[in-house]
Design an enzyme around this catalytic site. Sequence first.
Site, mmCIF file in Angstrom:
data_model
loop_
_atom_site.group_PDB
_atom_site.id
_atom_site.type_symbol
_atom_site.label_atom_id
_atom_site.label_comp_id
_atom_site.label_asym_id
_atom_site.label_seq_id
_atom_site.Cartn_x
_atom_site.Cartn_y
_atom_site.Cartn_z
ATOM 1 N NE ARG A 130 1.111 -7.405 -9.728
ATOM 2 C CZ ARG A 130 0.027 -7.010 -9.258
ATOM 3 N NH1 ARG A 130 -0.099 -6.673 -7.661
ATOM 4 N NH2 ARG A 130 -1.148 -6.986 -9.683
ATOM 5 C CG ASP A 164 -3.827 4.067 -3.719
ATOM 6 O OD1 ASP A 164 -4.413 3.525 -4.353
ATOM 7 O OD2 ASP A 164 -3.018 3.180 -3.280
HETATM 8 C C1 LIG Z 1 -7.497 -0.884 -9.245
HETATM 9 S S1 LIG Z 1 -7.280 0.468 -8.322
HETATM 10 C C2 LIG Z 1 -8.535 1.422 -8.255
HETATM 11 C C3 LIG Z 1 -8.417 2.908 -8.894
HETATM 12 C C4 LIG Z 1 -9.581 3.777 -9.052
HETATM 13 N N1 LIG Z 1 -10.300 3.702 -7.995
HETATM 14 C C5 LIG Z 1 -10.340 3.212 -10.107
HETATM 15 O O1 LIG Z 1 -11.205 2.895 -10.125
HETATM 16 O O2 LIG Z 1 -9.859 3.344 -11.132
HETATM 17 C C6 LIG Z 1 -6.989 -0.006 -6.444
HETATM 18 C C7 LIG Z 1 -6.332 0.777 -5.634
HETATM 19 O O3 LIG Z 1 -6.690 0.314 -4.432
HETATM 20 C C8 LIG Z 1 -5.503 0.523 -3.504
HETATM 21 N N2 LIG Z 1 -5.739 -0.018 -2.051
HETATM 22 C C9 LIG Z 1 -5.598 -1.419 -2.133
HETATM 23 N N3 LIG Z 1 -5.972 -1.652 -0.712
HETATM 24 C C10 LIG Z 1 -5.996 -0.538 -0.186
HETATM 25 C C11 LIG Z 1 -6.391 -0.126 1.239
HETATM 26 N N4 LIG Z 1 -6.213 -1.162 2.114
HETATM 27 N N5 LIG Z 1 -6.381 1.235 1.433
HETATM 28 C C12 LIG Z 1 -6.242 2.180 0.495
HETATM 29 N N6 LIG Z 1 -6.094 1.857 -0.867
HETATM 30 C C13 LIG Z 1 -5.983 0.631 -1.073
HETATM 31 C C14 LIG Z 1 -4.397 0.353 -4.378
HETATM 32 O O4 LIG Z 1 -3.104 0.565 -3.923
HETATM 33 C C15 LIG Z 1 -4.638 0.789 -5.860
HETATM 34 O O5 LIG Z 1 -4.306 1.807 -6.190
#
Ligand SMILES: C[S@@+](CC[C@H](N)C(=O)[O-])C[C@H]1O[C@@H](n2cnc3c(N)ncnc32)[C@H](O)[C@@H]1O
Length: 295
Positions: A35, A144
């Site tokens: 990454r 996000d």
């Molecule tokens: C796997 S994606 C899920 C997207 C969508 N909710 C779905 O289920 O398809 C996880 C997202 O969580 C975000 N994320 C991770 N840690 C976070 C935090 N502390 N606060 C806000 N977003 C976060 C990441 O940037 C990523 O875009």
Amino acid sequence: MASLSAADMAYVTDLVYRESAIVLEAGKEYLVETRLARIVRDEGLASIGDLVTRLRGSSATALHGAVVEAMTTNETSFFRDAHPFDALRTDVLPALIERRASQRALSIWSAACSSGQEAYSIAMLLREHFPALAGWRLRIYGTDLSQAIVERAREGRYRGHEVNRGLPSAMLVKYFEQQGSDWVVRAPLRELCEFSRGNLLGTLPVPRALDVVFLRNVLIYFDLETRRTVLRRVRDLLAPDGWLALGGVETTLGIDESWHRVALGRSSFYRPSAEPAAVAAGARVSPWPAQRDRA
Ligand SMILES: C[S@@+](CC[C@H](N)C(=O)[O-])C[C@H]1O[C@@H](n2cnc3c(N)ncnc32)[C@H](O)[C@@H]1O
């Protein structure tokens, strides 16, 4: 490229946890190296060790932010897992429409929205199946951690392989406009959605008394204590009669007992319990983290 030393791995793990609460488990060195390779290259550095040396030399720079963002997993798709969207259509929205008939307003939050597919899926569902909502104030908030991914969501521009995942072709042509090989969200959908950067552990740019929260596929990256904190923060932002959707492998059970699960067809939603156990016991824990506010 030279591989990651244990001390440098510990530094990156600590940085990512501090800024996002994401837990990088031992054995994920290869993931970190993969990454961060692009950042090493873009910065003109020779190795990941040099990148960590630069990070150690200062704090809270754009480079630190880029490293944290690079460690997020942004996997998503339109109508991901289908069943929660079915339940939203058949049970959750009809119930809310009845209860909010006098206010004529609904607010929905896609927390950890990644590149926006979840928020736009909800917007399509509202437009497609609920003509009775014409004239209501409808708002879908998407937040996000990653600034780059929020900008993508806001742009609403998707590649062929992204619209080919989960999006019925009739909806594609109705709600998206083709621009070259990309598909761009049309105005009637876009105007329902508002995207901003928001750390689930920091300041969240969403209003209180939300009607529905989609918090899916993000708790899995957190440890138990962070999951509990996030669930309590969400409960504080949700209307007492609101609805929470989690990812297929996520639950409130055994983490925060102030929710109850409601089975709806092939999915489940969670609702705030009338009297959270901790409140009843007079021992409510603050949902706000004691440590410094994460940006
Ligand atoms: C796997 S994606 C899920 C997207 C969508 N909710 C779905 O289920 O398809 C996880 C997202 O969580 C975000 N994320 C991770 N840690 C976070 C935090 N502390 N606060 C806000 N977003 C976060 C990441 O940037 C990523 O875009």
